[in-house]
Scaffold this motif. Structure first.
Motif, short mmCIF file in Angstrom:
data_model
loop_
_atom_site.label_atom_id
_atom_site.label_comp_id
_atom_site.label_asym_id
_atom_site.label_seq_id
_atom_site.Cartn_x
_atom_site.Cartn_y
_atom_site.Cartn_z
N TRP A 66 0.84 -1.20 0.00
CA TRP A 66 0.00 0.00 0.00
C TRP A 66 0.87 1.25 0.00
CZ3 TRP A 66 -0.31 4.18 3.21
CH2 TRP A 66 -1.40 5.04 3.05
N LEU A 67 1.93 1.25 0.82
CA LEU A 67 2.80 2.41 0.91
C LEU A 67 3.51 2.67 -0.41
CD1 LEU A 67 3.94 4.55 2.88
CD2 LEU A 67 5.81 2.95 3.38
N ARG A 68 3.93 1.61 -1.07
CA ARG A 68 4.62 1.76 -2.36
C ARG A 68 3.71 2.41 -3.40
NH1 ARG A 68 7.19 -3.59 -4.58
NH2 ARG A 68 5.01 -4.19 -4.53
N GLN A 69 2.43 2.16 -3.31
CA GLN A 69 1.49 2.74 -4.26
C GLN A 69 1.10 4.17 -3.91
OE1 GLN A 69 -1.85 0.07 -4.34
NE2 GLN A 69 -0.76 -1.53 -5.45
N HIS A 70 1.06 4.48 -2.59
CA HIS A 70 0.50 5.77 -2.16
C HIS A 70 1.54 6.79 -1.71
CE1 HIS A 70 -3.00 3.07 -1.95
NE2 HIS A 70 -3.71 4.15 -2.16
N ASN A 71 2.74 6.34 -1.33
CA ASN A 71 3.77 7.29 -0.92
C ASN A 71 5.14 6.71 -1.24
OD1 ASN A 71 5.44 9.22 0.39
ND2 ASN A 71 3.79 9.69 1.82
N ARG A 72 5.52 6.86 -2.48
CA ARG A 72 6.76 6.25 -2.96
C ARG A 72 8.01 6.84 -2.31
NH1 ARG A 72 6.61 2.93 -7.31
NH2 ARG A 72 4.61 2.65 -8.33
N LYS A 73 7.97 8.11 -1.94
CA LYS A 73 9.15 8.73 -1.32
C LYS A 73 9.47 8.06 0.01
CE LYS A 73 8.87 13.29 -3.47
NZ LYS A 73 8.79 14.76 -3.23
N ILE A 74 8.45 7.87 0.84
CA ILE A 74 8.68 7.20 2.13
C ILE A 74 9.13 5.76 1.90
CG2 ILE A 74 7.56 6.35 4.22
CD1 ILE A 74 5.83 8.83 4.22
N TYR A 75 8.48 5.09 0.96
CA TYR A 75 8.83 3.69 0.69
C TYR A 75 10.27 3.57 0.19
CZ TYR A 75 8.72 -0.96 -1.39
OH TYR A 75 9.00 -2.25 -1.72
N ARG A 76 10.65 4.41 -0.76
CA ARG A 76 12.02 4.33 -1.30
C ARG A 76 13.06 4.68 -0.25
NH1 ARG A 76 9.79 7.18 -6.04
NH2 ARG A 76 10.66 9.07 -5.11
N GLY A 77 12.77 5.70 0.57
CA GLY A 77 13.71 6.06 1.63
C GLY A 77 13.89 4.95 2.63
N TYR A 78 12.77 4.31 2.98
CA TYR A 78 12.83 3.19 3.93
C TYR A 78 13.68 2.05 3.37
CZ TYR A 78 11.36 -1.06 6.27
OH TYR A 78 11.34 -2.27 6.92
N ILE A 79 13.45 1.71 2.10
CA ILE A 79 14.19 0.60 1.50
C ILE A 79 15.69 0.90 1.48
CG2 ILE A 79 14.60 -0.64 -0.67
CD1 ILE A 79 12.11 -1.54 0.83
N ARG A 80 16.06 2.16 1.26
CA ARG A 80 17.48 2.51 1.16
C ARG A 80 18.22 2.23 2.45
NH1 ARG A 80 18.60 8.19 -1.82
NH2 ARG A 80 20.74 7.41 -1.61
N TRP A 81 17.65 2.67 3.60
CA TRP A 81 18.39 2.41 4.84
C TRP A 81 18.12 1.00 5.37
CZ3 TRP A 81 15.62 1.10 9.10
CH2 TRP A 81 14.34 1.59 9.26
N ALA A 82 16.96 0.43 5.04
CA ALA A 82 16.65 -0.91 5.54
C ALA A 82 17.56 -1.97 4.93
CB ALA A 82 15.18 -1.24 5.24
N ARG A 83 18.02 -1.73 3.71
CA ARG A 83 18.93 -2.70 3.09
C ARG A 83 20.24 -2.80 3.85
NH1 ARG A 83 17.76 -0.87 -3.17
NH2 ARG A 83 15.97 -2.24 -3.52
N ILE A 84 20.70 -1.69 4.39
CA ILE A 84 21.92 -1.73 5.20
C ILE A 84 21.66 -2.50 6.49
CG2 ILE A 84 23.67 -0.34 6.37
CD1 ILE A 84 23.01 1.93 4.43
N VAL A 85 20.49 -2.25 7.10
CA VAL A 85 20.15 -2.93 8.34
C VAL A 85 20.07 -4.44 8.14
CG1 VAL A 85 18.34 -3.22 10.08
CG2 VAL A 85 18.98 -0.93 9.31
N THR A 86 19.37 -4.88 7.08
CA THR A 86 19.24 -6.31 6.86
C THR A 86 20.57 -6.95 6.48
OG1 THR A 86 18.52 -5.85 4.58
CG2 THR A 86 16.80 -6.21 6.23
N ALA A 87 21.46 -6.18 5.85
CA ALA A 87 22.80 -6.70 5.57
C ALA A 87 23.53 -6.96 6.88
CB ALA A 87 23.58 -5.72 4.70
#
Length: 302
Positions: A155-176
Motif C-alpha cells: 500500500w505504501l509503495r502505491q501511495h507514498n513512494r518517497k517514504i517507501y524508497r527512503g525506507y528501502i534505502r536504509w533498511a537494506r543496510i540494516v538487513t545486511a
C-alpha cells in the motif's frame, strides 16, 4: 515433468508421468481413468493427455481457488501474486489423490482462517530485504503480523513512494548487518568474524526494539490487530520524515558507494533517538490516558 502440449505422444510417456516404467504394459482405458473427472474425455484418446501433469492439487477445489496460480503455472513456491490475502478461505474437497490434470499446481500451503492471511509461499519478491521480513525469517515475528506488514508495504509503495524508497534505502543496510554482512561500524574489533557477529547482535537487538512495535502499528492499520501500538505509531511518525530525507539524498552507483563511519553512526543515532523518544511518548500517552480515566471514574462515583 509435464506431458507435451502437442506433437507426438505415446502411452509410454503417460506411464513415465505417473511414475511407472516406460515399458510397463497398461491400457489406454486405465490411463484415461487417471485423468481428473472434469477434464476426462468420454472416449479415451492420447490427445487428451496433452499438457497434463500427474499431481494432487492442493490449491483447487470447493472454495480453495485462492489465486496462487494466476501468474505462473507450475510455479512451485516462488509465486508472489497472492502470498497474502484477506478473507476466509474455508478449503475443502480438494483432490483426494493425484490425477492427470492441467499443469497449474502451485502446491502452496493455505490457512483456513479469517482476516489477513499469509501463504507459505517463500516468495521471490525481495520480501526478506526489509526489516520486518528479516525478523520473521529469524522467528522473531508472528506470521500474521508479518503478512499485514507486507500488505502495508505494498500500500505504501502505491501511495507514498518517497517514504517507501527512503525506507528501502536504509533498511537494506540494516538487513545486511542482520545477515552478518554490511559496512563495518565496530572498527575497534579487529577480528573480522567477531566484529561481524557483534554487529549482527547489536542491529538485531535494536531491530526488535523498533521493528516489533512499528509492525504492530502497521498490523493495526491493516485491520489485523484490534488495538493500536502507541509506541509503534510514534515510531512511524518519526520515521516518515527520516525516510523522505533519505530518499532525497543523491544516489550513487554501487561501485562508488561508500558508507563512512559518520554516516553509519548517524544512522545509529537516529535508531536510538527514535526508540527512546517513542518509549517516552508511549509512557506520556499512557499516563494521560490513565489520568483521564481516573478523573472520569471519580466523577462517576461522586
Amino acid at each position: 515433468m509435464t506431458l507435451p502440449a502437442s506433437g507426438q505422444i505415446a502411452v509410454s510417456d503417460v506411464s513415465t508421468e505417473i511414475g511407472q516404467a516406460a515399458t510397463y504394459s497398461t491400457s489406454l482405458n486405465f490411463l484415461n481413468g487417471l485423468i481428473r473427472s472434469d477434464q476426462r474425455p468420454a472416449s479415451p484418446s492420447l490427445t487428451a493427455f496433452y499438457n497434463k501433469a500427474y499431481f494432487q492439487n492442493t490449491a483447487d477445489g470447493a472454495n480453495c481457488v485462492n489465486g496462487n496460480c494466476t501468474a505462473n503455472c507450475n510455479c512451485g513456491n516462488i509465486q508472489c501474486t497472492n502470498c497474502v490475502i484477506a478473507g476466509a478461505i474455508n478449503c475443502g474437497n480438494c483432490d483426494t489423490q493425484s490425477w492427470l490434470q492441467n499443469n497449474c499446481n502451485c502446491a502452496c500451503t493455505y490457512n483456513c482462517t479469517t482476516g489477513l492471511t499469509s501463504y507459505a509461499c517463500n516468495c521471490a519478491c525481495n520480501c526478506s530485504k526489509i526489516v520486518c521480513g528479516k525478523l520473521y525469517d529469524f522467528g522473531l515475528m508472528d506470521q500474521s503480523i508479518w503478512a499485514a506488514d507486507q500488505a502495508y508495504g505494498r500500500w505504501l509503495r502505491q501511495h507514498n513512494r518517497k517514504i517507501y524508497r527512503g525506507y528501502i534505502r536504509w533498511a537494506r543496510i540494516v538487513t545486511a548487518w542482520m545477515d552478518g554482512k554490511g559496512p563495518d561500524f565496530m572498527p575497534w574489533i579487529l577480528d573480522a568474524d567477531r566484529r561481524s557477529a557483534a554487529q549482527k547482535a547489536a542491529i538485531t537487538n535494536i531491530a526488535i526494539k523498533i521493528g516489533s512495535p512499528w509492525s504492530e502499528h502497521m498490523a493495526y492499520l491493516m485491520g489485523v490487530l484490534p488495538e493500536d501500538n502507541i509506541q509503534g505509531r510514534i515510531l512511524m511518525e518519526i520515521g516518515k520524515p527520516i525516510c523522505r530525507f533519505v530518499d532525497s539524498l543523491p544516489r550513487t552507483s554501487k561501485k562508488s558507494r561508500r558508507h563512512r563511519l559518520p554516516t553509519l553512526y548517524t544512522m545509529w543515532a537516529c535508531f536510538y533517538i527514535s526508540y527512546y523518544a517513542s518509549v517516552a511518548g508511549a509512557q506520556i500517552h499512557s499516563f494521560f490516558k490513565n489520568f483521564s480515566f481516573t478523573k472520569i471514574r471519580q466523577g462517576t462515583i461522586k
